[in-house]
Design an enzyme around this catalytic site. Structure first.
Site, PDB file in Angstrom:
ATOM      1  CE  LYS A 179     101.980  53.411 -75.905  1.00 43.82           C
ATOM      2  NZ  LYS A 179     100.634  52.772 -75.750  1.00 43.82           N
ATOM      3  CD  GLU A 254      96.989  66.161 -85.624  1.00 43.19           C
ATOM      4  OE1 GLU A 254      95.875  66.618 -85.303  1.00 43.19           O
ATOM      5  OE2 GLU A 254      97.578  66.487 -86.663  1.00 43.19           O
ATOM      6  CB  CYS A 288      90.029  63.174 -82.771  1.00 45.48           C
ATOM      7  SG  CYS A 288      90.552  62.977 -84.474  1.00 45.48           S
ATOM      8  CD  GLU A 385      87.491  64.093 -77.123  1.00 41.82           C
ATOM      9  OE1 GLU A 385      88.365  63.953 -76.253  1.00 41.82           O
ATOM     10  OE2 GLU A 385      87.726  64.015 -78.342  1.00 41.82           O
TER      11      GLU A 385
END
Ligand code: NAD
Length: 481
Positions: A179, A254, A288, A385
């Site tokens: 996806k 992840e 990330c 974050e």
């Protein structure tokens, strides 16, 4: 629509190019202008059904499984070769749907080809074991593919992130439904075309773009997938895990990060400043493993920050197509979020050294490079974050305090240490809780080095040889002679 980009892209299911099941489309916009650049077919849960059925049929045909393993590697080599002709097209797509520069887009293709060739070379090297059981027995292990690998990819680096998971799955004999991200899906369609030209069996790789809550959720919850590889935020990862738990589907997760680098008093300050600035401002901090916290010994704090500030201020902000150093954030929602969290930082009493808001007068989603100093570990800006170009700087006095600060978040994706003292570097690396430790260079390492998180940053490893273990399950065969 514009820029020489094809105006409409279909999904790739069962070796064919198809519209969305209900004819819907998603408009892809350029984050540097806010303007539409193309439309893609909107994959629905029914499209995910079709893609999973194709992947299942291909897996059950045993075409991939029964091949000599090096032939599966040859397929990945062929895909890598097909990408040679697509470098400029992909660079342009990454520029306009993702906000990268053309140079960065070209580098993404080179990185993708490295992943494909690296895993192609490993296709015939994943070996089992023979286990001694004494006279009259022979025992050996087999690495079996799971079956249909469901892969969900984020928007910030879709091509290399998608390609490495596809390569690991295919060389181990799995089939794939991927996806792609709704914000930046275009480069993965070019990869699908490369897979088709390279002669992958129909259904081996299916790429469907759709919204996360719709096509993404349908894929994670599908009853006929056998393994999930998810790369994205913690919150979405948790919802994927909840879907997977029903059928006990194994997952590689992840997730996000709030990675901190410790700078000891003996560090080379010029090199550290350059490394730290790259680590947070590359791709506008939308990586990330960005180095988003700098944990600095108090004795060198002011000297280092003067150097970091100077380098950050030299970065030009603007569209990737104009080769600016720092491009836009991916969408208006993300820009609003980053700006709002910066306001929280000011309210919490941190010192705003530079930036802190969007760049005024620009049509796209441009955030100014931002640095906060005098940050305390308990502040929200030290814990959450940003996924944007925001560096928070925390002072420390003792190595123990530095370790406590570095480890004091929910995340554990990456961490760093800058020092000339190798013993201190080892001591620190040993105590940092993170999947990868960078010593004296942020992002030291490569596609050969295992990558993944600890704590809330996830589990399982991508990259390196170790990644393959996430795509196979061990079968033991014990024989009474
Ligand atoms: P996101 O979690 O919003 O989306 C990631 C993917 O999940 C997208 O394809 C999205 O469509 C899909 N998705 C959304 N909702 C879903 C649902 N309910 N069910 C299934 N799929 C769903 O993340 P993002 O904003 O695209 O990416 C940013 C995040 O990803 C950051 O937290 C970043 O740290 C993380 N990230 C991690 C890595 C890594 O390797 N650890 C790499 C890149 C990005």
């Amino acid at each position: 629509m514009t820029h020489g980009i094809r105006p409409y892209w279909q999904n790739f299911i069962g070796g064919e190019w198809v519209d969305g099941g209900d004819g819907g489309r998603i408009t892809v916009t350029d984050p540097a202008t806010g303007q539409p650049i193309a439309e893609v077919a909107r994959g629905t849960p029914a499209d995910i059904d079709r893609a999973v059925a194709s992947a299942r049929a291909c897996f059950n045909s045993r075409l991939l499984r029964d091949m000599r393993p090096h032939r599966r590697g040859d397929l990945m080599l062929a895909v890598a070769r097909e990408l040679d002709a697509c470098v400029e097209e992909i660079a342009l797509l990454e520029c306009h749907d993702n906000g990268k520069t053309l140079a960065a887009g070209r580098a993404e293709v080179a990185l993708t080809q490295r992943y494909l060739t690296y895993y192609a070379g490993l296709a015939d090297k994943l070996e089992g074991r023979q286990i001694p059981l004494g006279d009259g027995y022979i025992d050996y292990t087999l690495h079996e593919p799971y079956g249909v690998s469901a892969q969900i990819v984020p928007w910030n680096g879709p091509l290399p992130v998608g390609a490495r998971s596809i390569a690991c799955a295919i060389i181990t004999g799995n089939t794939v439904v991927l996806k792609s991200p709704e914000d930046s899906p275009l480069s993965l369609f070019v990869l699908a075309e490369a897979c088709q030209r390279a002669g992958l069996p129909a259904g081996a790789v299916n790429i469907v773009c759709g919204y996360g809550h719709d096509a993404g959720a349908a894929l994670a919850a599908h009853r006929d997938i056998d393994q999930i590889v998810f790369t994205g935020s913690v919150a979405t990862g948790q919802s994927v895990l909840r879907a997977a738990v029903d059928r006990v589907v194994p997952c590689v997760m992840e997730l996000g990060g709030k990675s901190g680098a410790i700078v000891y008093a003996d560090a080379d300050l010029d090199r550290t400043a350059a490394s730290a600035v790259r680590g947070i401002f590359n791709h506008a901090g939308q990586i990330c493993s960005a180095g988003s916290r700098l944990i600095v010994h108090r004795s060198i704090h002011d000297d280092l920050m003067a150097k970091v500030h100077k380098l950050a201020a030299q970065r030009s902000v603007g569209p990737g197509i104009e080769a600016c150093d720092m491009g836009p954030l991916i969408n208006a929602r993300q820009l609003d979020r980053v700006e709002a969290l910066c306001r929280v930082g000011v309210d919490e009493g941190a010192t705003l050294l530079m930036g802190g808001a969007r760049v005024p007068g620009m049509p796209g989603h441009f955030m100014a490079p931002t640095i906060f100093t005098n940050v305390r570990p308990d502040m929200r800006i030290a814990q959450e974050e940003f996924f944007g170009p925001v560096l928070v700087v925390l002072p420390f006095d003792t190595p123990e305090e530095a370790i406590a600060i570095a480890n004091g978040t929910d995340y554990g994706l990456a961490a760093g240490v800058y020092t000339r003292d190798l013993k201190l570097a080892h001591w620190t690396a040993d105590r940092l809780v993170a999947g990868q430790i960078y010593v004296n260079e942020w992002w030291a390492g490569g596609i050969e080095t295992p990558f993944g998180g600890m704590k809330r940053s996830g589990y399982g490893r991508e990259k390196g040889q170790e990644a393959l273990l996430g795509y196979v399950q061990t079968k033991n065969v014990a024989i009474r002679l």
